[in-house]
Design an enzyme around this catalytic site. Structure first.
Site, PDB file in Angstrom:
ATOM      1  N   LYS A   1     -44.524 -17.004 -60.198  1.00  0.00           N
ATOM      2  CA  LYS A   1     -43.803 -16.525 -60.233  1.00  0.00           C
ATOM      3  C   LYS A   1     -43.515 -15.541 -61.471  1.00  0.00           C
ATOM      4  O   LYS A   1     -43.274 -14.548 -61.390  1.00  0.00           O
ATOM      5  CB  LYS A   1     -42.345 -17.325 -59.924  1.00  0.00           C
ATOM      6  CG  LYS A   1     -41.039 -16.333 -60.030  1.00  0.00           C
ATOM      7  CD  LYS A   1     -39.721 -17.235 -60.222  1.00  0.00           C
ATOM      8  CE  LYS A   1     -38.737 -16.401 -60.838  1.00  0.00           C
ATOM      9  NZ  LYS A   1     -37.429 -16.969 -61.059  1.00  0.00           N
TER      10      LYS A   1
ATOM     11  N   LYS B   1     -39.314 -14.272 -72.559  1.00  0.00           N
ATOM     12  CA  LYS B   1     -39.539 -15.423 -71.399  1.00  0.00           C
ATOM     13  C   LYS B   1     -41.085 -15.151 -70.630  1.00  0.00           C
ATOM     14  O   LYS B   1     -41.796 -15.768 -70.745  1.00  0.00           O
ATOM     15  CB  LYS B   1     -38.501 -15.692 -70.401  1.00  0.00           C
ATOM     16  CG  LYS B   1     -38.767 -16.385 -69.227  1.00  0.00           C
ATOM     17  CD  LYS B   1     -38.610 -17.952 -69.581  1.00  0.00           C
ATOM     18  CE  LYS B   1     -39.082 -18.567 -68.341  1.00  0.00           C
ATOM     19  NZ  LYS B   1     -39.307 -20.163 -68.536  1.00  0.00           N
TER      20      LYS B   1
ATOM     21  N   THR C   1     -34.943 -16.976 -64.381  1.00  0.00           N
ATOM     22  CA  THR C   1     -35.898 -16.264 -64.892  1.00  0.00           C
ATOM     23  C   THR C   1     -36.088 -14.891 -63.760  1.00  0.00           C
ATOM     24  O   THR C   1     -36.237 -15.156 -62.723  1.00  0.00           O
ATOM     25  CB  THR C   1     -37.220 -16.862 -64.926  1.00  0.00           C
ATOM     26  OG1 THR C   1     -36.956 -18.238 -65.676  1.00  0.00           O
ATOM     27  CG2 THR C   1     -38.408 -16.100 -65.481  1.00  0.00           C
TER      28      THR C   1
HETATM   29  P1  NAD Z   1     -34.034 -24.302 -57.383  1.00  0.00           P
HETATM   30  O1  NAD Z   1     -34.671 -23.458 -56.399  1.00  0.00           O
HETATM   31  O2  NAD Z   1     -33.950 -25.800 -57.698  1.00  0.00           O
HETATM   32  O3  NAD Z   1     -32.359 -24.008 -57.683  1.00  0.00           O
HETATM   33  C1  NAD Z   1     -31.841 -22.727 -57.254  1.00  0.00           C
HETATM   34  C2  NAD Z   1     -30.428 -23.124 -56.580  1.00  0.00           C
HETATM   35  O4  NAD Z   1     -30.018 -21.777 -56.450  1.00  0.00           O
HETATM   36  C3  NAD Z   1     -30.485 -23.798 -55.341  1.00  0.00           C
HETATM   37  O5  NAD Z   1     -29.787 -25.080 -55.380  1.00  0.00           O
HETATM   38  C4  NAD Z   1     -30.122 -22.695 -54.373  1.00  0.00           C
HETATM   39  O6  NAD Z   1     -29.257 -23.533 -52.992  1.00  0.00           O
HETATM   40  C5  NAD Z   1     -29.226 -21.908 -55.115  1.00  0.00           C
HETATM   41  N1  NAD Z   1     -29.016 -20.635 -54.339  1.00  0.00           N
HETATM   42  C6  NAD Z   1     -29.637 -19.691 -54.028  1.00  0.00           C
HETATM   43  N2  NAD Z   1     -29.265 -18.662 -53.649  1.00  0.00           N
HETATM   44  C7  NAD Z   1     -27.898 -18.847 -53.623  1.00  0.00           C
HETATM   45  C8  NAD Z   1     -26.801 -17.955 -53.619  1.00  0.00           C
HETATM   46  N3  NAD Z   1     -26.853 -16.725 -52.983  1.00  0.00           N
HETATM   47  N4  NAD Z   1     -25.732 -18.434 -54.250  1.00  0.00           N
HETATM   48  C9  NAD Z   1     -25.443 -19.707 -54.674  1.00  0.00           C
HETATM   49  N5  NAD Z   1     -26.418 -20.396 -54.883  1.00  0.00           N
HETATM   50  C10 NAD Z   1     -27.709 -20.145 -54.548  1.00  0.00           C
HETATM   51  O7  NAD Z   1     -34.777 -23.665 -58.811  1.00  0.00           O
HETATM   52  P2  NAD Z   1     -34.741 -24.234 -60.174  1.00  0.00           P
HETATM   53  O8  NAD Z   1     -35.894 -24.659 -60.496  1.00  0.00           O
HETATM   54  O9  NAD Z   1     -33.346 -24.921 -60.782  1.00  0.00           O
HETATM   55  O10 NAD Z   1     -34.789 -22.705 -61.173  1.00  0.00           O
HETATM   56  C11 NAD Z   1     -33.859 -21.805 -61.368  1.00  0.00           C
HETATM   57  C12 NAD Z   1     -34.308 -20.890 -62.331  1.00  0.00           C
HETATM   58  O11 NAD Z   1     -34.645 -21.351 -63.670  1.00  0.00           O
HETATM   59  C13 NAD Z   1     -35.155 -19.972 -61.755  1.00  0.00           C
HETATM   60  O12 NAD Z   1     -35.165 -18.523 -61.962  1.00  0.00           O
HETATM   61  C14 NAD Z   1     -36.539 -20.557 -62.466  1.00  0.00           C
HETATM   62  O13 NAD Z   1     -37.670 -19.683 -62.516  1.00  0.00           O
HETATM   63  C15 NAD Z   1     -36.049 -20.831 -63.692  1.00  0.00           C
HETATM   64  N6  NAD Z   1     -36.655 -21.918 -64.244  1.00  0.00           N
HETATM   65  C16 NAD Z   1     -37.185 -23.009 -63.677  1.00  0.00           C
HETATM   66  C17 NAD Z   1     -37.893 -24.018 -64.446  1.00  0.00           C
HETATM   67  C18 NAD Z   1     -38.294 -25.308 -63.511  1.00  0.00           C
HETATM   68  O14 NAD Z   1     -39.116 -26.217 -64.466  1.00  0.00           O
HETATM   69  N7  NAD Z   1     -37.670 -25.531 -62.584  1.00  0.00           N
HETATM   70  C19 NAD Z   1     -37.981 -23.760 -65.903  1.00  0.00           C
HETATM   71  C20 NAD Z   1     -37.688 -22.806 -66.444  1.00  0.00           C
HETATM   72  C21 NAD Z   1     -36.806 -21.968 -65.712  1.00  0.00           C
END
Ligand code: NAD
Length: 289
Positions: free
Chosen positions: A243, A168, A93
């Protein structure tokens, strides 16, 4: 199909595992060693550099925290490193402007890209029941659909590049507004002498019905089961809602749209997160009323 998956966090870990279950070969990378180890357990091949993970694949899926990381990953390690003609799917997102900018850079370099943010939380990511809202050309959407389907209950073409992120941000701004409204109505009912369960029974079958009231009731012990019944643990964290609201406010400003309730909802979640509620489910606004 060989697919690279970058970003194996709360969401990406389960999504990559579902691609494996569908028979794909997944080349996975995350900065976190723990996340890489979990991906290995679910059957992914793991790499210690993004450029190696993307070197031989037909598609690259990213699930990263924010727009600046998405831009840095694509411009630094994916564009020019993945084979020409590969399909890029960013499921993070992020803001609309960055989604359009990165897709433009990818397309100039001979790739096809879609923005494909999701609705549904960690349980839907693990269960393969996310809704994907996809921005990109008709041709890009047709290529993206079979890659997304093993992770999805629905894959919807929103329009041109960036349209997935527009969908979204609008969806989550609406969600925040009706969640706050639901919390206010439940609290007002109780304070004015109406049993909140009776209010639920009436309003969930009247014109006040909405997803927040009917399917995710934010008052403990009332209506549908939700994180409210578990002290607002799990669910969709208020910090993530904030966010998304900030992305919506940036998108509204860029588009010249007037969003007074969106602005107010943003202030309410800002105050809640600043007061330490960021880790609680977004229905916990109820506890402030
Ligand atoms: P998270 O923080 O659990 O996972 C993100 C991952 O990206 C982490 O494991 C981190 O180590 C990795 N990362 C960060 N920088 C990096 C890089 N340069 N190279 C490789 N890996 C890297 O977050 P999440 O909850 O999995 O969310 C991910 C996305 O999904 C976000 O954009 C969030 O807004 C969206 N989202 C989340 C949810 C939810 O319920 N968690 C729901 C819908 C959408």
């Amino acid at each position: 199909m060989k697919i690279a998956f970058i970003g194996l966090g709360n969401m990406g870990g389960g999504m990559a595992a579902n691609l494996i279950k569908a028979g794909h070969e997944v080349h996975a990378f995350d900065l976190s060693e723990d996340a890489r180890a979990r991906a290995k357990e679910s059957g992914c091949k793991t790499y210690s550099a993004i450029s190696d993970a993307v070197a031989e694949v037909e598609a690259v899926v990213t699930m990263l925290p924010n727009g600046s990381i998405v831009k840095a990953v694509y411009t630094g390690d994916v564009i020019g490193k993945a084979p020409k003609g590969a399909l890029f799917l960013d499921c993070s997102t992020i803001d609309v402007a960055t989604a359009r900018e990165v897709a433009g850079l990818a397309e100039d370099a001979g790739y096809t890209m879609v923005d494909a943010p999701v609705s549904g939380g960690i349980a839907a990511a693990n269960g393969g029941t996310l809704t994907f809202m996809v921005g990109g050309s008709d041709e890009a959407f047709e290529k993206a659909k079979p890659v997304l389907e093993p992770m999805a209950k629905a894959v919807i073409h929103a329009g041109a590049i960036g349209a997935g992120q527009v969908a979204k941000m609008c969806n989550n701004m609406l969600l925040a507004i009706h969640m706050i409204g639901t919390c206010e109505a439940l609290a007002l009912a109780e304070k004015a002498g109406l049993d909140p369960q009776t209010f639920y029974d009436i309003s969930s079958r009247s014109t006040g019905y909405c997803w927040s009231l009917n399917d995710y009731t934010p008052a403990p012990g009332i209506g549908a089961a939700s994180p409210a019944d578990n002290d607002y643990q799990g669910g969709f964290a208020s910090a993530l809602m904030l966010k998304d609201l900030r992305l919506a406010m940036a998108g509204a400003s860029d588009a010249g749209a007037t969003v007074p309730l969106g602005e107010h909802a943003t202030k309410i979640y800002e105050a809640f997160v600043e007061a330490g509620g960021g880790g609680k489910d977004f229905g916990a606004i109820y506890t402030t009323l």
